[in-house]
Scaffold this motif. Structure first.
Motif, PDB file in Angstrom:
ATOM      1  N   ARG A 201       0.842  -1.191   0.000  1.00 21.96           N
ATOM      2  CA  ARG A 201       0.000   0.000   0.000  1.00 21.96           C
ATOM      3  C   ARG A 201       0.878   1.242   0.000  1.00 21.96           C
ATOM      4  O   ARG A 201       1.848   1.335   0.753  1.00 21.96           O
ATOM      5  N   GLY A 202       0.535   2.187  -0.869  1.00 22.15           N
ATOM      6  CA  GLY A 202       1.195   3.477  -0.866  1.00 22.15           C
ATOM      7  C   GLY A 202       0.248   4.539  -0.347  1.00 22.15           C
ATOM      8  O   GLY A 202      -0.870   4.245   0.096  1.00 22.15           O
TER       9      GLY A 202
ATOM     10  N   GLN B  35       6.855 -11.201  -7.619  1.00 23.01           N
ATOM     11  CA  GLN B  35       7.677  -9.997  -7.678  1.00 23.01           C
ATOM     12  C   GLN B  35       8.440  -9.820  -6.371  1.00 23.01           C
ATOM     13  O   GLN B  35       8.019 -10.285  -5.315  1.00 23.01           O
ATOM     14  N   SER B  36       9.556  -9.116  -6.443  1.00 24.79           N
ATOM     15  CA  SER B  36      10.253  -8.746  -5.218  1.00 24.79           C
ATOM     16  C   SER B  36       9.496  -7.624  -4.528  1.00 24.79           C
ATOM     17  O   SER B  36       8.819  -6.820  -5.189  1.00 24.79           O
TER      18      SER B  36
ATOM     19  N   LEU C 134      13.343   8.056 -15.436  1.00 24.01           N
ATOM     20  CA  LEU C 134      12.448   9.026 -16.064  1.00 24.01           C
ATOM     21  C   LEU C 134      11.384   8.311 -16.881  1.00 24.01           C
ATOM     22  O   LEU C 134      10.203   8.693 -16.856  1.00 24.01           O
ATOM     23  N   GLY C 135      11.763   7.273 -17.604  1.00 25.43           N
ATOM     24  CA  GLY C 135      10.798   6.529 -18.402  1.00 25.43           C
ATOM     25  C   GLY C 135       9.714   5.909 -17.536  1.00 25.43           C
ATOM     26  O   GLY C 135       8.529   5.920 -17.900  1.00 25.43           O
ATOM     27  N   ARG C 136      10.088   5.376 -16.390  1.00 21.95           N
ATOM     28  CA  ARG C 136       9.093   4.781 -15.478  1.00 21.95           C
ATOM     29  C   ARG C 136       8.151   5.851 -14.938  1.00 21.95           C
ATOM     30  O   ARG C 136       6.942   5.626 -14.814  1.00 21.95           O
ATOM     31  N   ARG C 137       8.708   6.997 -14.615  1.00 20.32           N
ATOM     32  CA  ARG C 137       7.872   8.098 -14.129  1.00 20.32           C
ATOM     33  C   ARG C 137       6.871   8.512 -15.193  1.00 20.32           C
ATOM     34  O   ARG C 137       5.679   8.714 -14.899  1.00 20.32           O
ATOM     35  N   ILE C 138       7.330   8.627 -16.438  1.00 21.68           N
ATOM     36  CA  ILE C 138       6.443   9.048 -17.529  1.00 21.68           C
ATOM     37  C   ILE C 138       5.350   8.013 -17.759  1.00 21.68           C
ATOM     38  O   ILE C 138       4.173   8.358 -17.926  1.00 21.68           O
ATOM     39  N   VAL C 139       5.710   6.739 -17.765  1.00 22.23           N
ATOM     40  CA  VAL C 139       4.728   5.681 -18.001  1.00 22.23           C
ATOM     41  C   VAL C 139       3.646   5.686 -16.939  1.00 22.23           C
ATOM     42  O   VAL C 139       2.436   5.656 -17.251  1.00 22.23           O
ATOM     43  N   LEU C 140       4.018   5.733 -15.667  1.00 26.16           N
ATOM     44  CA  LEU C 140       3.009   5.656 -14.609  1.00 26.16           C
ATOM     45  C   LEU C 140       2.189   6.942 -14.517  1.00 26.16           C
ATOM     46  O   LEU C 140       1.002   6.898 -14.167  1.00 26.16           O
TER      47      LEU C 140
ATOM     48  N   ARG D 262       7.299  -1.940  -4.107  1.00 24.78           N
ATOM     49  CA  ARG D 262       7.391  -0.657  -3.405  1.00 24.78           C
ATOM     50  C   ARG D 262       7.811   0.459  -4.362  1.00 24.78           C
ATOM     51  O   ARG D 262       7.374   1.606  -4.217  1.00 24.78           O
ATOM     52  N   GLU D 263       8.661   0.140  -5.323  1.00 29.33           N
ATOM     53  CA  GLU D 263       9.053   1.144  -6.315  1.00 29.33           C
ATOM     54  C   GLU D 263       7.855   1.570  -7.153  1.00 29.33           C
ATOM     55  O   GLU D 263       7.674   2.764  -7.443  1.00 29.33           O
ATOM     56  N   LEU D 264       7.014   0.620  -7.520  1.00 30.87           N
ATOM     57  CA  LEU D 264       5.801   0.946  -8.264  1.00 30.87           C
ATOM     58  C   LEU D 264       4.878   1.830  -7.431  1.00 30.87           C
ATOM     59  O   LEU D 264       4.303   2.805  -7.938  1.00 30.87           O
ATOM     60  N   ALA D 265       4.718   1.501  -6.151  1.00 32.04           N
ATOM     61  CA  ALA D 265       3.861   2.309  -5.278  1.00 32.04           C
ATOM     62  C   ALA D 265       4.411   3.722  -5.129  1.00 32.04           C
ATOM     63  O   ALA D 265       3.658   4.706  -5.166  1.00 32.04           O
ATOM     64  N   ARG D 266       5.725   3.842  -5.002  1.00 33.94           N
ATOM     65  CA  ARG D 266       6.332   5.162  -4.841  1.00 33.94           C
ATOM     66  C   ARG D 266       6.108   6.016  -6.081  1.00 33.94           C
ATOM     67  O   ARG D 266       5.768   7.206  -5.981  1.00 33.94           O
TER      68      ARG D 266
END
Length: 424
Positions: free
Chosen positions: A177-178, A188-189, A277-283, A194-198
């Protein structure tokens, strides 16, 4: 060198529950009489109601009572599925029998009467879903010892009617939970979840700043363990269509006061290859789809819905147009300026990666031009106005004239000039 671009395509999955009960029964043992036509669906619905009660009560023994004791392999899968649900925060879980005779049953030696049924599962996640997710299941019911039980959920696949799979069908569900997010994953690890939630937590205020007004400000992310599992969650038999897709948002488009439950489904391979940056843009892009869902209708052109999502994602990314739109930059350099706005066909997976990327980039630049020329507030107003427009070219033209004071043809000409100017 420009960062590799991964297209993000909103995938409209799910539909509203369909019509009433069909009383024609596909009973293997012969034709049923009028009394059976009335009582069998009622008995099956009672079984489904008891099964739903067992899920809500977390009662594994009662849940397995709904499963045919003679279907050993299916029973084992159902036992594992129920255990996989342990960490899923359910607010509601219900089944509705839609119709019987939904598909042809395979021949079976012995056994009792059987029914092929279409069933709708509707569930909500506690604290996140304001409307239920709807999933279609094609189930076989077998009558043994005077009771109907579920004996299979795969018999309909031979006729192109597979049961919709959920994350808990794939393995034990992990949960993180975030502040503004719920991440559910399999295989998944904890660090990845947690990185996805952040990143989702950071995307929500960025989207809210670009899209003022009411929306849930909560994001549910599903992280399967492979692209094959991702395709399975999206109801696709072909995982190759999603190989380069970092994430997809599912949901039902349509203006309503309550946003349907959306899911952002992440492809672990493609997402894992992106930079920070790519992950930030995608989410941020996918979170924008969650926010704009109630203002997105069949009248909303894909260049606008996808372009607005990219505009939101790049709004604070501080990337120049050439870096953010490498495919169109190469096309402009070769003298191949697009002569029209991207169409629905341009956004199709079968369009090819270059054409698909150009479609996203063209939509983004169209929204960027609106924001630069008419202002960000007018871009949002134009998007919302399209939700009330008639579907098709006339509706788009009418809304452009009203909101931007230009016809579509003039807007397109201005866009072509803008593309040449910022990418040339």
């Amino acid at each position: 060198m420009a960062e590799k671009q991964w297209p993000r395509r909103r995938h409209r999955a799910g539909s509203r529950a369909a019509g009433g009960l069909a009383l024609l029964l596909a009973v293997v043992t012969g034709c049923a009489g009028p009394a059976a036509e009335r009582t069998v669906p009622a008995a099956v619905q009672r079984l489904l109601d008891a099964r739903a009660d067992a899920v809500r009560d977390r009662d594994a023994r009662a849940f397995l009572t709904s499963v045919d004791p003679g279907a050993d392999a299916f029973r084992d899968r159902q036992r594992r599925m129920f255990a996989n649900l342990r960490r899923v925060p359910l607010a509601d879980w219900r089944y509705r029998l839609v119709r019987t005779g939904a598909f042809r049953l395979p021949a079976e030696a012995g056994g009792g009467p059987r029914i092929a049924a279409e069933v709708r599962l509707r569930y909500r996640l506690a604290g996140y879903d304001t409307a239920p997710v709807t999933a279609v299941q094609y189930l076989t019911f077998t009558r043994r010892d005077g009771h109907w039980r579920i004996s299979s959920d795969t018999d309909g696949a031979a006729e192109g009617k597979p049961t919709a799979r959920q994350l808990w069908d794939q393995g034990p569900v992990q949960r993180v939970r975030g502040t503004h997010s719920l991440v559910l994953g399999t295989g998944q690890s904890e660090a990845r979840l947690r990185e996805l939630a952040r990143r989702a937590d950071a995307a929500v205020p960025a989207v809210s700043d670009a899209w003022p007004g009411r929306w849930s400000r909560e994001v549910v992310i599903e992280a399967p363990d492979s692209v094959r599992r991702m395709a399975e969650l999206l109801g696709s038999p072909d995982d190759s269509a999603y190989t380069g897709i970092a994430a997809v948002t599912t949901g039902e488009a349509g203006a309503s006061n309550r946003a349907p439950a959306d899911r952002v489904i992440v492809n672990p391979q493609a997402y894992g290859e992106l930079s920070a940056l790519g992950r930030r843009i995608v989410l941020t892009h996918e979170t924008t789809h969650v926010a704009t869902r109630t203002a997105t209708t069949a009248a909303t052109p894909l260049w606008l819905s996808e372009g607005f999502a990219d505009w939101t994602a790049y709004r604070t990314a501080h990337r120049g147009p050439r870096a953010a739109a490498p495919e169109l930059t190469r096309a402009v350099a070769a003298g191949q300026v697009p002569d029209r706005l991207p169409t629905t066909a341009d956004f199709g997976f079968d369009a090819g990666a270059d054409r698909l990327n150009r479609a996203y980039e063209g939509g983004w630049l169209a929204c960027r031009m609106i924001a630069d020329t008419w202002g960000e507030d007018r871009l949002v107003s134009f998007y919302r106005a399209m939700a009330k427009a008639p579907e098709g070219a006339k509706g788009l033209d009418r809304t452009m004239r009203k909101e931007l004071h230009v016809p579509t043809a003039e807007f397109t000409a201005q866009w072509r000039t803008y593309v040449q100017r910022v990418l040339g």
